[in-house]
Design an enzyme around this catalytic site. Structure first.
Site, PDB file in Angstrom:
ATOM      1  N   ARG A  80      83.141 -42.732 -37.746  1.00  0.00           N
ATOM      2  CA  ARG A  80      83.036 -43.001 -36.316  1.00  0.00           C
ATOM      3  C   ARG A  80      82.346 -44.358 -36.173  1.00  0.00           C
ATOM      4  NH1 ARG A  80      78.616 -41.469 -31.954  1.00  0.00           N
ATOM      5  NH2 ARG A  80      79.792 -42.108 -30.134  1.00  0.00           N
ATOM      6  N   ASP A 103      67.676 -31.036 -21.129  1.00  0.00           N
ATOM      7  CA  ASP A 103      68.658 -30.010 -21.487  1.00  0.00           C
ATOM      8  C   ASP A 103      68.995 -29.157 -20.261  1.00  0.00           C
ATOM      9  OD1 ASP A 103      69.825 -27.502 -22.505  1.00  0.00           O
ATOM     10  OD2 ASP A 103      69.356 -28.367 -24.461  1.00  0.00           O
ATOM     11  N   ARG A 118      70.213 -26.325 -19.945  1.00  0.00           N
ATOM     12  CA  ARG A 118      69.829 -24.906 -20.007  1.00  0.00           C
ATOM     13  C   ARG A 118      68.420 -24.713 -19.464  1.00  0.00           C
ATOM     14  NH1 ARG A 118      72.173 -24.800 -26.012  1.00  0.00           N
ATOM     15  NH2 ARG A 118      71.314 -26.869 -25.793  1.00  0.00           N
ATOM     16  N   GLU A 170      85.615 -34.062 -31.770  1.00  0.00           N
ATOM     17  CA  GLU A 170      85.733 -35.468 -32.156  1.00  0.00           C
ATOM     18  C   GLU A 170      85.944 -35.621 -33.660  1.00  0.00           C
ATOM     19  OE1 GLU A 170      82.266 -35.801 -29.487  1.00  0.00           O
ATOM     20  OE2 GLU A 170      82.829 -37.899 -29.288  1.00  0.00           O
TER      21      GLU A 170
HETATM   22  P1  ADP Z   1      76.020 -34.762 -27.586  1.00  0.00           P
HETATM   23  O1  ADP Z   1      76.274 -35.794 -26.529  1.00  0.00           O
HETATM   24  O2  ADP Z   1      74.672 -34.902 -28.234  1.00  0.00           O
HETATM   25  O3  ADP Z   1      77.161 -34.570 -28.553  1.00  0.00           O
HETATM   26  P2  ADP Z   1      76.722 -32.138 -26.599  1.00  0.00           P
HETATM   27  O4  ADP Z   1      78.111 -32.409 -26.157  1.00  0.00           O
HETATM   28  O5  ADP Z   1      76.523 -31.242 -27.762  1.00  0.00           O
HETATM   29  O6  ADP Z   1      75.872 -33.439 -26.764  1.00  0.00           O
HETATM   30  O7  ADP Z   1      75.921 -31.505 -25.352  1.00  0.00           O
HETATM   31  C1  ADP Z   1      74.580 -31.156 -25.446  1.00  0.00           C
HETATM   32  C2  ADP Z   1      74.091 -30.672 -24.094  1.00  0.00           C
HETATM   33  O8  ADP Z   1      74.932 -29.613 -23.629  1.00  0.00           O
HETATM   34  C3  ADP Z   1      72.705 -30.063 -24.131  1.00  0.00           C
HETATM   35  O9  ADP Z   1      71.697 -31.028 -23.980  1.00  0.00           O
HETATM   36  C4  ADP Z   1      72.741 -29.121 -22.944  1.00  0.00           C
HETATM   37  O10 ADP Z   1      72.317 -29.824 -21.779  1.00  0.00           O
HETATM   38  C5  ADP Z   1      74.190 -28.773 -22.775  1.00  0.00           C
HETATM   39  N1  ADP Z   1      74.486 -27.362 -23.106  1.00  0.00           N
HETATM   40  C6  ADP Z   1      74.767 -26.831 -24.297  1.00  0.00           C
HETATM   41  N2  ADP Z   1      74.975 -25.494 -24.198  1.00  0.00           N
HETATM   42  C7  ADP Z   1      74.818 -25.187 -22.888  1.00  0.00           C
HETATM   43  C8  ADP Z   1      74.883 -23.980 -22.117  1.00  0.00           C
HETATM   44  N3  ADP Z   1      75.174 -22.821 -22.692  1.00  0.00           N
HETATM   45  N4  ADP Z   1      74.669 -24.068 -20.789  1.00  0.00           N
HETATM   46  C9  ADP Z   1      74.380 -25.256 -20.210  1.00  0.00           C
HETATM   47  N5  ADP Z   1      74.299 -26.411 -20.867  1.00  0.00           N
HETATM   48  C10 ADP Z   1      74.507 -26.389 -22.188  1.00  0.00           C
END
Ligand code: ADP
Length: 398
Positions: A94, A283, A285, A385
């Site tokens: 990447r 986050d 959550r 990805e």
């Molecule tokens: P990155 O940009 O680091 O690849 P991700 O696509 O994995 O991130 O997204 C991470 C974010 O997704 C977390 O910070 C959280 O806010 C959100 N997230 C993950 N699981 C849940 C869930 N079950 N409910 C709400 N938000 C979630």
């Protein structure tokens, strides 16, 4: 063919070894805290559907030490998934910023590495780390072809009217200042999935990639025509710690009137803004828990988060003069039904009507969450990805 996908950051390496006959990972993991006193390595294997996890803590002074340990684990007598590193025919990297030089996935040669170096000023945090990943992989997996998949490449089809900023022409012509866009691999992957699902190629689709970083793209007939991130990844949607769109005057006000240094402003806008700036948490959550407990800041931040996405849906529907589907993807898009609900509320004008029960259901597969009668499809599509990078690597070597 077995392809190793690598995403190298300044102090981490994420990796996945994918078997292209099944398109499933044999192993995945992350090396973290490279260069600090104690590094960590979390390594998972998937054999016959059984997941095994190994966690290690040891000094990892540089990326080479980290990746060499990964190679050992991949070929380990007991827990290995291959017998020799030479079984890995290609490493797909990447690479974040391809500027205008790279519009496609490419075999990494010395010329390519030199060009990626020239692009360091455009992505000072990412490109140097990505290149380190390439150089280390060349040593550790010397039998493999090294392939580069750029985050910006999918967005290179944007028309000039969308990618130019209204600043003096020479800033584009001499300095390359324009909109590039990021998360291209994800926008490409989910928009192609959507077209497959819809059973047609002539579509107007909006892909909403909302994870820690977040961006949205307008995809017309399979090609990106606009996206919300720009020269760098700060523009557009509200993110975990980044502000997204702001009035640039704020920067001058902070520097000229409030005594901030440029580094401080950059730190505020990249690391202390977005959801963390509004609520103290990045986050969703955690923020949702506070919202459910009646926290007004949490509620306002959720509404602002959704409002920004709604605005971009309007923007991109106008750009494409149509809308067949909106796609939610990445950590928040795939999991947070409240964000999806708030985004889709009061959007009947765009043919967007969510089905409450379908929205609340959970699944790891592509799913449709609009009401039966809705004109516009609302799809939740898990992004992948790593698989997209592996597929593009595979295609190039065929
Ligand atoms: P990155 O940009 O680091 O690849 P991700 O696509 O994995 O991130 O997204 C991470 C974010 O997704 C977390 O910070 C959280 O806010 C959100 N997230 C993950 N699981 C849940 C869930 N079950 N409910 C709400 N938000 C979630």
């Amino acid at each position: 063919m077995k392809i190793l996908v690598i995403n190298a950051g300044s102090s981490s390496i994420k990796y996945q070894l994918i078997d292209m006959t099944t398109e499933l990972p044999l192993s995945s993991g992350i090396v973290e805290r490279i260069g600090l006193e104690e590094g960590t390595l979390t390594h998972k294997t998937f054999i016959d559907g059984i997941e095994n996890k190994v966690s290690e803590t040891f000094p990892i002074p540089n990326h080479t030490v980290g990746l060499e340990r990964v190679a050992e684990l991949l070929t380990d007598k007991k827990i290995g998934v291959i017998t020799d590193p030479s079984e890995i025919q290609a490493v797909g990297h990447r690479l974040v910023h391809g500027g205008e030089a790279f519009t496609k996935t490419i075999l990494i040669t010395n010329d390519v590495k030199a060009k990626v170096k020239e692009l360091f000023p455009l992505a000072p945090l990412h490109n140097p780390a990505n290149l380190t990943g390439v150089e280390v992989a060349e040593k550790v997996f010397s039998h493999a072809s090294q392939i580069g998949v750029f985050d910006t490449a999918f967005h290179q089809t944007m028309p000039e009217v969308a990618f130019r900023y209204a600043i003096p022409n020479e800033m584009y012509e001499k300095m390359g200042i324009r909109k590039y866009g990021f998360h291209g691999t994800s926008h490409k992957y989910v928009s192609e999935k959507a077209n497959e699902y819809l059973g047609k190629k002539e579509t107007n689709i909006i892909t909403i990639h909302i994870g820690n970083g977040a961006s949205i793209a307008a995809v017309k007939n399979g090609a990106c025509v606009d996206t919300s991130m720009g020269l760098g990844p700060l523009n557009g949607l509200i993110m975990g710690t980044r502000s997204g769109d702001i009035d640039p005057s704020i920067i001058f006000y902070l520097v000229e009137q409030k005594g901030y240094s440029i580094e401080e402003v950059s730190n505020v806008l990249n690391k202390k803004s977005g959801m963390v700036g509004l609520t103290g948490n990045f986050d969703m959550r955690d923020i949702q828990k506070h919202l459910l407990n009646g926290d007004v800041n949490a509620e306002l931040s959720y509404k602002m988060y959704a409002y920004r996405i709604k605005q971009y849906i309007g923007n991109y529907t106008a750009a494409m003069n149509g809308l067949d589907a909106i796609i939610f993807t990445a950590g928040i898009g795939e999991n947070d039904s409240l964000v999806r609900k708030l985004v889709c509320e009061n959007m009947e004008f765009f043919g967007i009507e969510i089905d409450k029960e379908k929205n609340a259901a959970r699944s790891k597969d592509i799913r449709e969450i609009n009401s039966e009668a809705a004109k516009t499809k609302i799809l939740v599509i898990p992004t992948n990805e790593e698989l997209e990078i592996a597929r593009q690597t595979f295609e190039l070597l065929k």
